[in-house]
Design a protein around this motif. Sequence first.
Motif, PDB file in Angstrom:
ATOM      1  N   GLN A 151      79.737  15.553  56.414  1.00 48.27           N
ATOM      2  CA  GLN A 151      78.969  14.399  56.875  1.00 48.27           C
ATOM      3  C   GLN A 151      78.906  14.388  58.400  1.00 48.27           C
ATOM      4  O   GLN A 151      79.846  14.846  59.059  1.00 48.27           O
ATOM      5  CB  GLN A 151      79.622  13.107  56.376  1.00 48.27           C
ATOM      6  N   PRO A 152      77.796  13.869  58.959  1.00 49.07           N
ATOM      7  CA  PRO A 152      77.655  13.886  60.426  1.00 49.07           C
ATOM      8  C   PRO A 152      78.876  13.329  61.157  1.00 49.07           C
ATOM      9  O   PRO A 152      79.313  13.890  62.166  1.00 49.07           O
ATOM     10  CB  PRO A 152      76.414  13.017  60.671  1.00 49.07           C
ATOM     11  N   GLU A 153      79.449  12.243  60.633  1.00 45.34           N
ATOM     12  CA  GLU A 153      80.571  11.612  61.342  1.00 45.34           C
ATOM     13  C   GLU A 153      81.855  12.453  61.275  1.00 45.34           C
ATOM     14  O   GLU A 153      82.797  12.207  62.016  1.00 45.34           O
ATOM     15  CB  GLU A 153      80.818  10.188  60.820  1.00 45.34           C
ATOM     16  N   ASP A 154      81.881  13.440  60.379  1.00 46.50           N
ATOM     17  CA  ASP A 154      83.075  14.289  60.253  1.00 46.50           C
ATOM     18  C   ASP A 154      82.930  15.640  60.934  1.00 46.50           C
ATOM     19  O   ASP A 154      83.877  16.438  60.966  1.00 46.50           O
ATOM     20  CB  ASP A 154      83.383  14.543  58.761  1.00 46.50           C
ATOM     21  N   VAL A 155      81.727  15.908  61.479  1.00 46.28           N
ATOM     22  CA  VAL A 155      81.425  17.264  61.968  1.00 46.28           C
ATOM     23  C   VAL A 155      82.388  17.718  63.059  1.00 46.28           C
ATOM     24  O   VAL A 155      82.842  18.866  63.067  1.00 46.28           O
ATOM     25  CB  VAL A 155      79.956  17.336  62.449  1.00 46.28           C
ATOM     26  N   TRP A 156      82.752  16.839  63.999  1.00 49.21           N
ATOM     27  CA  TRP A 156      83.584  17.280  65.136  1.00 49.21           C
ATOM     28  C   TRP A 156      84.932  17.818  64.665  1.00 49.21           C
ATOM     29  O   TRP A 156      85.526  18.651  65.336  1.00 49.21           O
ATOM     30  CB  TRP A 156      83.768  16.151  66.151  1.00 49.21           C
ATOM     31  N   GLN A 157      85.416  17.336  63.510  1.00 47.53           N
ATOM     32  CA  GLN A 157      86.689  17.855  62.984  1.00 47.53           C
ATOM     33  C   GLN A 157      86.559  19.282  62.462  1.00 47.53           C
ATOM     34  O   GLN A 157      87.558  19.945  62.196  1.00 47.53           O
ATOM     35  CB  GLN A 157      87.189  16.970  61.843  1.00 47.53           C
ATOM     36  N   HIS A 158      85.326  19.739  62.287  1.00 46.99           N
ATOM     37  CA  HIS A 158      85.098  21.088  61.772  1.00 46.99           C
ATOM     38  C   HIS A 158      84.743  22.081  62.878  1.00 46.99           C
ATOM     39  O   HIS A 158      84.565  23.261  62.616  1.00 46.99           O
ATOM     40  CB  HIS A 158      83.982  21.065  60.725  1.00 46.99           C
ATOM     41  N   VAL A 159      84.602  21.566  64.098  1.00 48.52           N
ATOM     42  CA  VAL A 159      84.225  22.433  65.222  1.00 48.52           C
ATOM     43  C   VAL A 159      85.487  22.942  65.895  1.00 48.52           C
ATOM     44  O   VAL A 159      86.305  22.149  66.368  1.00 48.52           O
ATOM     45  CB  VAL A 159      83.343  21.672  66.231  1.00 48.52           C
ATOM     46  N   TRP A 160      85.644  24.274  65.948  1.00 43.20           N
ATOM     47  CA  TRP A 160      86.813  24.849  66.633  1.00 43.20           C
ATOM     48  C   TRP A 160      86.572  24.917  68.139  1.00 43.20           C
ATOM     49  O   TRP A 160      87.459  24.653  68.942  1.00 43.20           O
ATOM     50  CB  TRP A 160      87.098  26.255  66.089  1.00 43.20           C
ATOM     51  N   GLY A 161      85.349  25.335  68.505  1.00 39.44           N
ATOM     52  CA  GLY A 161      85.067  25.482  69.925  1.00 39.44           C
ATOM     53  C   GLY A 161      83.675  26.011  70.172  1.00 39.44           C
ATOM     54  O   GLY A 161      82.782  25.874  69.329  1.00 39.44           O
ATOM     55  N   TYR A 162      83.534  26.652  71.365  1.00 41.16           N
ATOM     56  CA  TYR A 162      82.195  27.002  71.842  1.00 41.16           C
ATOM     57  C   TYR A 162      82.211  28.317  72.611  1.00 41.16           C
ATOM     58  O   TYR A 162      83.239  28.727  73.149  1.00 41.16           O
ATOM     59  CB  TYR A 162      81.661  25.907  72.787  1.00 41.16           C
ATOM     60  N   THR A 163      81.025  28.942  72.674  1.00 36.97           N
ATOM     61  CA  THR A 163      80.823  30.058  73.576  1.00 36.97           C
ATOM     62  C   THR A 163      79.345  30.073  73.968  1.00 36.97           C
ATOM     63  O   THR A 163      78.583  29.186  73.582  1.00 36.97           O
ATOM     64  CB  THR A 163      81.304  31.391  72.946  1.00 36.97           C
ATOM     65  N   ILE A 164      78.974  31.068  74.771  1.00 27.40           N
ATOM     66  CA  ILE A 164      77.587  31.181  75.226  1.00 27.40           C
ATOM     67  C   ILE A 164      76.911  32.311  74.459  1.00 27.40           C
ATOM     68  O   ILE A 164      77.530  33.358  74.225  1.00 27.40           O
ATOM     69  CB  ILE A 164      77.521  31.464  76.746  1.00 27.40           C
ATOM     70  N   LEU A 165      75.654  32.099  74.092  1.00 29.25           N
ATOM     71  CA  LEU A 165      74.908  33.103  73.327  1.00 29.25           C
ATOM     72  C   LEU A 165      73.537  33.303  73.965  1.00 29.25           C
ATOM     73  O   LEU A 165      72.881  32.347  74.372  1.00 29.25           O
ATOM     74  CB  LEU A 165      74.764  32.634  71.882  1.00 29.25           C
ATOM     75  N   ASN A 166      73.124  34.571  74.071  1.00 26.42           N
ATOM     76  CA  ASN A 166      71.772  34.891  74.526  1.00 26.42           C
ATOM     77  C   ASN A 166      70.952  35.309  73.306  1.00 26.42           C
ATOM     78  O   ASN A 166      71.189  36.372  72.738  1.00 26.42           O
ATOM     79  CB  ASN A 166      71.828  36.013  75.575  1.00 26.42           C
ATOM     80  N   ASP A 167      70.018  34.458  72.918  1.00 26.72           N
ATOM     81  CA  ASP A 167      69.176  34.742  71.745  1.00 26.72           C
ATOM     82  C   ASP A 167      68.001  35.617  72.201  1.00 26.72           C
ATOM     83  O   ASP A 167      66.856  35.170  72.270  1.00 26.72           O
ATOM     84  CB  ASP A 167      68.703  33.420  71.128  1.00 26.72           C
ATOM     85  N   VAL A 168      68.319  36.885  72.515  1.00 26.22           N
ATOM     86  CA  VAL A 168      67.302  37.822  73.020  1.00 26.22           C
ATOM     87  C   VAL A 168      66.222  38.005  71.950  1.00 26.22           C
ATOM     88  O   VAL A 168      66.535  38.124  70.758  1.00 26.22           O
ATOM     89  CB  VAL A 168      67.942  39.174  73.397  1.00 26.22           C
ATOM     90  N   THR A 169      64.985  38.010  72.389  1.00 23.44           N
ATOM     91  CA  THR A 169      63.850  37.977  71.456  1.00 23.44           C
ATOM     92  C   THR A 169      62.731  38.911  71.899  1.00 23.44           C
ATOM     93  O   THR A 169      62.361  38.908  73.079  1.00 23.44           O
ATOM     94  CB  THR A 169      63.270  36.538  71.397  1.00 23.44           C
TER      95      THR A 169
END
Length: 291
Positions: A151-169
């Motif tokens: 559920q949207p209100e629970d999403v942050w508990q499922h996020v471990w972290g972040y990085t940067i991505l280049n979606d080369v196209t």
Amino acid sequence: LKLVSYQHAGAARTGVLDAERQTVHEVHEPAAARSGVRGLVEDGYGPQRPPRTSERGVPVAEVTLGPPLTPPRNVFCVGKNYQEHSAEFARSGFGAGTSPDVPSRPIFFTKPTSSIIGPDEPIDPHAALTDALDYEVELAVVIGVGGRGIQPEDVWQHVWGYTILNDVTARDLQRDHEQWFLGKSLDTFCPLGPWAVTADEVDATNLDVVCRVNGELRQKANTKDLIFDIPELVSTLSAGITLQPGDVIATGTPAGVGVGFDPPRFLTPGDVVELEITGLGTLVNPVDNMS
Ligand code: MG
């Protein structure tokens, strides 16, 4: 906690970055030996449970960083998730087969893990296949705790972290094949890094997202301008797809991509693409001169 995958003294290793000292400390955990940073994510390592590391670090300049993690399957991606980018893409004429304006529901596609490369690795321009090589800076979410029907209100508990991505196209492939997978999945088309940062270190709802090409500013926006925010993206994806630890979700790119200029400003061999997001470092990749 900033985790890295790196090569040092002839071996592939997993480490924790000490950003102040600019040193890398090797992780000594079975989870890391099993599957690197993804193994640590799977086993619940993070700020509350940091992995054991070598006390002595190696200067980050002396190691070769790889992509911080390899997800368990294709990278999930979102198209047209910033209003201004959606408009520039519609104007460009390269949007064949897609809806014209701001989408009413998130547009998902994927990139295969075989397209992932690390910091400083060259992007293959695939000159025999495309004349329209483009960059896209994106905030990438790393899932920690998997699940379905999040559920949207629970999403942050499922996020471990972040990085940067280049979606080369390859814009011409994206246009001509009327589907985004092919033009975004060529080998080297998914630079990732430079490190994986745990969620406690940043406020993902307010991060500056920047792209420079050869030092010239091309894209600059803030994640608060996302059309579909992280809770909506994760809840939509997980409604019928069980998310797994280590899954990566790229959240879309802001305005300023090469195809948005008139005439377009595509990448050419020798260009250097530099992506920066608040708190997540800078991901630099040159476009290979050889092809
Ligand atoms: Mg994209």
